[in-house]
Design a protein around this motif. Structure first.
Motif, short mmCIF file in Angstrom:
data_model
loop_
_atom_site.label_atom_id
_atom_site.label_comp_id
_atom_site.label_asym_id
_atom_site.label_seq_id
_atom_site.Cartn_x
_atom_site.Cartn_y
_atom_site.Cartn_z
N THR A 179 7.78 4.36 -5.40
CA THR A 179 7.22 4.06 -6.40
C THR A 179 7.76 1.83 -5.95
O THR A 179 9.29 2.84 -6.05
CB THR A 179 6.26 3.91 -7.36
OG1 THR A 179 5.70 3.03 -8.05
CG2 THR A 179 7.48 3.46 -8.38
N TYR A 232 12.84 2.39 -3.13
CA TYR A 232 12.43 3.30 -3.80
C TYR A 232 12.57 3.56 -5.23
O TYR A 232 13.85 3.67 -5.10
CB TYR A 232 11.01 3.98 -3.36
CG TYR A 232 10.09 3.56 -2.00
CD1 TYR A 232 8.90 3.14 -2.46
CD2 TYR A 232 10.30 4.11 -1.22
CE1 TYR A 232 7.62 2.88 -1.28
CE2 TYR A 232 9.89 4.04 -0.09
CZ TYR A 232 8.52 3.94 0.19
OH TYR A 232 7.48 3.89 1.25
N LEU A 244 0.62 10.45 3.24
CA LEU A 244 1.53 10.15 4.52
C LEU A 244 2.67 10.93 4.04
O LEU A 244 3.86 10.94 2.99
CB LEU A 244 2.06 9.31 4.78
CG LEU A 244 0.96 7.67 4.64
CD1 LEU A 244 1.97 6.48 5.50
CD2 LEU A 244 0.23 8.90 6.29
N ASP A 300 -4.09 -0.83 -10.97
CA ASP A 300 -3.14 -1.92 -9.59
C ASP A 300 -3.65 -1.81 -8.83
O ASP A 300 -2.84 -2.21 -8.14
CB ASP A 300 -2.10 -2.27 -10.31
CG ASP A 300 -2.70 -3.31 -12.16
OD1 ASP A 300 -1.87 -4.32 -11.88
OD2 ASP A 300 -2.40 -2.82 -12.81
N LYS A 312 6.86 9.36 4.58
CA LYS A 312 6.33 8.06 3.40
C LYS A 312 6.60 8.10 2.39
O LYS A 312 6.62 9.47 1.66
CB LYS A 312 5.81 7.01 3.36
CG LYS A 312 5.90 6.11 2.60
CD LYS A 312 4.72 4.97 3.27
CE LYS A 312 4.25 3.92 1.90
NZ LYS A 312 2.71 3.16 2.36
N LYS A 315 -4.75 -3.87 -1.08
CA LYS A 315 -3.27 -3.79 -1.30
C LYS A 315 -2.33 -4.26 -1.02
O LYS A 315 -2.21 -4.93 -2.12
CB LYS A 315 -3.05 -2.52 -0.23
CG LYS A 315 -0.99 -1.94 -0.72
CD LYS A 315 -1.00 -1.09 -0.05
CE LYS A 315 0.23 -0.63 -0.74
NZ LYS A 315 0.32 1.08 0.25
C1 ZZB Z 1 2.62 3.47 -7.74
C2 ZZB Z 1 1.62 1.83 -7.67
C3 ZZB Z 1 0.90 1.40 -8.45
C4 ZZB Z 1 1.62 1.66 -6.41
C5 ZZB Z 1 0.58 0.08 -8.24
C6 ZZB Z 1 1.27 0.94 -5.91
C7 ZZB Z 1 0.72 0.41 -6.85
P1 ZZB Z 1 4.13 0.39 0.83
O1 ZZB Z 1 4.78 -1.03 0.35
O2 ZZB Z 1 3.39 0.99 1.91
O3 ZZB Z 1 5.74 0.88 0.92
N1 ZZB Z 1 2.89 5.60 -1.60
C8 ZZB Z 1 4.34 5.83 -1.13
N2 ZZB Z 1 4.35 6.90 -0.63
C9 ZZB Z 1 3.66 7.21 0.16
C10 ZZB Z 1 3.38 8.29 0.99
N3 ZZB Z 1 3.49 9.08 1.43
N4 ZZB Z 1 1.40 7.84 0.72
C11 ZZB Z 1 0.59 6.94 0.53
N5 ZZB Z 1 1.17 6.41 -0.53
C12 ZZB Z 1 1.99 6.21 -1.10
O4 ZZB Z 1 3.68 1.23 -0.47
C13 ZZB Z 1 4.64 1.26 -1.95
C14 ZZB Z 1 3.37 2.11 -2.41
O5 ZZB Z 1 2.60 3.08 -1.47
C15 ZZB Z 1 4.47 2.82 -3.47
O6 ZZB Z 1 3.46 2.00 -4.52
C16 ZZB Z 1 2.95 4.35 -3.96
O7 ZZB Z 1 1.99 3.41 -4.43
C17 ZZB Z 1 2.27 4.29 -2.45
F1 ZZB Z 1 -0.24 -0.58 -8.74
O8 ZZB Z 1 3.17 3.63 -7.08
B1 ZZB Z 1 2.89 3.01 -5.81
C18 ZZB Z 1 -0.69 -2.63 -4.60
C19 ZZB Z 1 -0.71 -1.88 -5.21
N6 ZZB Z 1 0.06 -1.32 -5.80
#
Ligand code: ZZB
Length: 261
Positions: free
Chosen positions: A38, A3, A127, A141, A130, A206
């Motif tokens: 992220t 991440y 979660l 997005d 995670k 997603k």
């Molecule tokens: C910004 C962001 C912008 C994200 C986007 C996604 C998207 P994955 O693949 O399952 O590992 N995330 C991070 N930690 C947690 C958590 N503890 N509980 C729930 N959700 C969490 O997913 C990683 C993404 O899940 C991370 O990236 C975070 O959201 C979220 F435009 O950060 B993201 C299509 C997804 N787009």
């Protein structure tokens, strides 16, 4: 899983933690950052808020003489074994609270178009096991984020928030051939998702958004405007790291380790 840890500096504490923070020893002179994990650093331009799980436990952990991070104890522990903290294996905890207490706190979201900061808001589906337990919200997005901010804005009294905290403008970040310039709202509509609890459909959305954004996406904003997402992603990440606003955070794969003995 690798991440990017994004550092959202606390600008103003919410009502429920103000007093606790003021009376906590050891915080003097430290900048405090909420750390969001992220996989999409290139979307940081579109942050409109930042989520915590209301029932999850969080702590403030002293990183070095200048900084402290707010995240789950589990994440702080992992970081302490990745040379992120000044002393290997140590993650001194200065304060602790439930996510619900953090609601309304104002933080700086790096690169976001919302320069005055964004609010900490509740997301039931975060979660604890995670990332850092802190999720930065990009509703243009991320379908999960779009579903959650929509729900928050519908029921502000229930969530004990100010409606406008959930209604910061959503701007286009990435253009895709299949889903237009805001893939999350597009997919939410397309898959007829009505609630942040619509788990299976959101997982599907997603996956679709990830694939399309990564392989077909073109940046619509920022230093790498008009560049392919695939190329821009590492550049945005490096830019944030160069400014001291991001770092690499690895999630140990617990299941794999226990399975192999
Ligand atoms: C910004 C962001 C912008 C994200 C986007 C996604 C998207 P994955 O693949 O399952 O590992 N995330 C991070 N930690 C947690 C958590 N503890 N509980 C729930 N959700 C969490 O997913 C990683 C993404 O899940 C991370 O990236 C975070 O959201 C979220 F435009 O950060 B993201 C299509 C997804 N787009």
């Amino acid at each position: 899983q690798e991440y990017t840890g994004i550092k959202l500096e606390v600008l103003e504490w919410g009502q429920d933690v103000k007093d606790v923070i003021a009376s906590t020893k050891g915080l003097e002179g430290l900048k405090i950052y909420m750390v969001a994990a992220t996989l999409r650093p290139e979307t940081m331009y579109g942050q409109t808020c930042c989520f915590v799980g209301p029932k999850i436990d969080y702590g403030i952990f002293k990183v070095n003489d200048k900084e402290a991070y707010l995240c789950t104890p589990r994440a702080a522990r992992n970081m302490a074994f990745q040379r992120i903290f000044s002393e290997d294996g140590k993650f001194p905890q200065l304060a602790s609270f439930q996510g619900s207490a953090l609601i309304g706190t104002l933080v700086n979201a790096p690169l976001s178009v919302h320069k005055d900061g964004v609010r900490i808001l509740p997301m039931e589906t975060v979660l604890a096991t995670k990332g850092t337990g802190v999720v930065t919200c990009v509703p243009s997005d991320s379908p999960d984020d779009y579903a959650t901010v929509t729900d928050l804005a519908k029921k502000p009294e229930y969530y004990k928030i100010q409606k406008e905290w959930a209604e910061l403008e959503i701007v286009p970040i990435i253009k895709t051939p299949s889903y237009g310039d805001m893939s999350a709202p597009f997919l939410i509509k397309e898959l007829k998702i009505n609630s942040p609890k619509d788990k299976d459909a959101l997982a599907k959305a997603k996956e679709l958004a990830y694939k399309e954004g990564f392989y077909q996406g073109i940046m619509l904003i920022g230093d790498y405007k008009d560049m392919e997402v695939q190329k821009a992603k590492p550049l945005v990440r490096e830019k944030l790291m160069g400014q001291g606003l991001a770092f690499v955070y690895n999630e140990p794969e617990g299941r794999v380790i226990s399975r192999s003995g």
